[in-house]
Design an enzyme around this catalytic site. Sequence first.
Site, mmCIF file in Angstrom:
data_model
loop_
_atom_site.group_PDB
_atom_site.id
_atom_site.type_symbol
_atom_site.label_atom_id
_atom_site.label_comp_id
_atom_site.label_asym_id
_atom_site.label_seq_id
_atom_site.Cartn_x
_atom_site.Cartn_y
_atom_site.Cartn_z
ATOM 1 N N HIS A 75 54.232 -6.368 51.923
ATOM 2 C CA HIS A 75 55.320 -6.254 52.889
ATOM 3 C C HIS A 75 56.624 -6.514 52.113
ATOM 4 O O HIS A 75 56.621 -7.257 51.132
ATOM 5 C CB HIS A 75 55.114 -7.344 53.956
ATOM 6 C CG HIS A 75 56.072 -7.315 55.101
ATOM 7 N ND1 HIS A 75 57.358 -7.793 55.001
ATOM 8 C CD2 HIS A 75 55.925 -6.890 56.376
ATOM 9 C CE1 HIS A 75 57.957 -7.666 56.173
ATOM 10 N NE2 HIS A 75 57.128 -7.117 57.022
ATOM 11 N N ASP A 79 50.895 -14.455 50.473
ATOM 12 C CA ASP A 79 51.480 -14.093 51.762
ATOM 13 C C ASP A 79 50.324 -14.020 52.766
ATOM 14 O O ASP A 79 49.513 -13.090 52.720
ATOM 15 C CB ASP A 79 52.197 -12.745 51.626
ATOM 16 C CG ASP A 79 52.738 -12.247 52.972
ATOM 17 O OD1 ASP A 79 52.426 -12.854 54.019
ATOM 18 O OD2 ASP A 79 53.452 -11.229 52.960
ATOM 19 N N GLN A 137 49.353 -12.101 57.754
ATOM 20 C CA GLN A 137 48.404 -11.333 58.569
ATOM 21 C C GLN A 137 46.997 -11.930 58.508
ATOM 22 O O GLN A 137 46.097 -11.425 59.177
ATOM 23 C CB GLN A 137 48.366 -9.861 58.108
ATOM 24 C CG GLN A 137 49.691 -9.130 58.252
ATOM 25 C CD GLN A 137 50.068 -8.863 59.710
ATOM 26 O OE1 GLN A 137 49.245 -8.919 60.612
ATOM 27 N NE2 GLN A 137 51.348 -8.587 59.943
ATOM 28 N N LYS A 158 53.489 -14.886 64.621
ATOM 29 C CA LYS A 158 52.326 -13.979 64.612
ATOM 30 C C LYS A 158 51.044 -14.743 64.945
ATOM 31 O O LYS A 158 49.971 -14.170 65.021
ATOM 32 C CB LYS A 158 52.183 -13.321 63.235
ATOM 33 C CG LYS A 158 53.341 -12.382 62.882
ATOM 34 C CD LYS A 158 53.074 -11.709 61.551
ATOM 35 C CE LYS A 158 54.320 -11.183 60.880
ATOM 36 N NZ LYS A 158 54.841 -9.956 61.462
ATOM 37 N N CYS A 163 57.626 -1.867 57.073
ATOM 38 C CA CYS A 163 58.210 -2.744 56.034
ATOM 39 C C CYS A 163 57.347 -2.784 54.782
ATOM 40 O O CYS A 163 57.196 -3.850 54.147
ATOM 41 C CB CYS A 163 58.448 -4.162 56.556
ATOM 42 S SG CYS A 163 59.584 -4.233 57.910
HETATM 43 C C1 LIG Z 1 52.247 -9.219 55.483
HETATM 44 C C2 LIG Z 1 53.569 -9.712 56.000
HETATM 45 N N1 LIG Z 1 54.324 -10.488 55.227
HETATM 46 C C3 LIG Z 1 55.511 -10.965 55.621
HETATM 47 C C4 LIG Z 1 56.006 -10.664 56.863
HETATM 48 C C5 LIG Z 1 57.330 -11.211 57.270
HETATM 49 O O1 LIG Z 1 57.224 -12.045 58.369
HETATM 50 P P1 LIG Z 1 58.531 -12.517 59.167
HETATM 51 O O2 LIG Z 1 59.286 -11.273 59.506
HETATM 52 O O3 LIG Z 1 58.006 -13.227 60.345
HETATM 53 O O4 LIG Z 1 59.272 -13.399 58.229
HETATM 54 C C6 LIG Z 1 55.273 -9.836 57.715
HETATM 55 C C7 LIG Z 1 55.793 -9.443 59.036
HETATM 56 O O5 LIG Z 1 55.458 -8.424 59.575
HETATM 57 C C8 LIG Z 1 54.016 -9.355 57.279
HETATM 58 O O6 LIG Z 1 53.254 -8.575 58.055
#
Ligand SMILES: Cc1ncc(COP(=O)(O)O)c(C=O)c1O
Length: 414
Positions: free
Chosen positions: A129, A206, A209, A232, A372
């Site tokens: 992401h 990260d 998910q 999430k 993203c």
């Molecule tokens: C895999 C992953 N990493 C990071 C993020 C970023 O999360 P946030 O926008 O809540 O900071 C997301 C959000 O969709 C994500 O799916």
Amino acid sequence: MSLDVSRIRKDFPIFTRTIRDGKKLIYLDSGATSQKPQVVIDAEVEFYSKHNAAAHRGAHQLAEEATELFEASRETVAAFLGAQSSEIIFTKSATESLNLLAYSFSNAEPGSKFAIGPEHSIVVTEMEHHANLIPWQQLAKRSGAELKWFGVTSNGRLDESNIDSLITSQTKIVAITQQSNVLGTINNLDNIINRAHSVGAIVIVDACQSVPHLAVNVQKLGADFLAFSGHKALGPTGVGVLWGRSELLKDLPPFLFGGSMIENVTMTDATWAEAPRRFEAGVPNMAQVIGLAAGIKYLQNVGMEEIHQHETVLTEYLLKELGSIDGVSIVGPLDTALRGSTVSFTVEGIHPHDLGQYLDNAGIAVRTGHHCAWPLTRSLGVPATTRASLYLYNDISDLDALILGVIEAKKYFG
Ligand SMILES: Cc1ncc(COP(=O)(O)O)c(C=O)c1O
């Protein structure tokens, strides 16, 4: 199916409303943000109604109560991840957690274990992401370090064939997702973590998910830092978590400076508090942190193994039924081994934005676009997809609605 979904849905007030002229809400966008159970909403309201004061500041009863609730929430999050509470840092989002780390590396004294320069490399993957890519791109630019990445195979798995040439004695950081927000792929990180540690690199995961959907234990995982977003995982927006191994947090320099993160201050200098306070400058998002703890307790009551099992059964069904529609291509692994419940797909002849709008008219909320993860979707040759992402409150009827919606959209768009 192991979860009593109709019982669970009663805990989420949003499912009592209808959408687009009285249609049932079919929410298949939990990868973007989850819906909130009443206990989370209540926890925030209760905090503001009864305990509101600035945690860690003030000598009065309300400040004491706010501090106790805030710190108890830290313990809840720590226990959920198998961590010590001093290893849990509250941020505003996973994005902030990852940026915090990248800037902390920038702030490291030359010669320290976090110092990074042109002699180093940072390794990411093509399935990140943007939140776990751009902070490292920028750190590479600031420091002169080389940015390298694992590619992705055509079936949506990480290509680890060149692991030894990617992760070398020059590698300072390996930043990698545990579960792709586009492909649903769950990465078995053992090899990468072992290789990274064998060359002295720091591994950042990260877990945006994965943590909401799987039992994640940071001790078993073996990484050094891990980030996820509260919103999430049934929690409110405005709260993220950064877990860090205590022996690393002890020496990691701060990123944000200000109130509460200090030990001593003069007009010309300051020294830092111990972790986690060193990384929590300013009055924290108390209500949101307390709301997140309520969300995590809800998940624990349902059971993370049960949630994962439930989602696996649903995913298997969706992959089979959706994948058998003429013109539908699943983007990501086609079986449920090491795979989560995020299912991205394309439909021949229909742009994902048109499909998303068509499904929305039927009350079905999905996400469309590049999610993203632009480099990933570009490398797969599918600049945009439609993404259904499931959670504990979804059942087969939601999936049947989606499948029917896609079949009807095909007829509608000819
Ligand atoms: C895999 C992953 N990493 C990071 C993020 C970023 O999360 P946030 O926008 O809540 O900071 C997301 C959000 O969709 C994500 O799916």
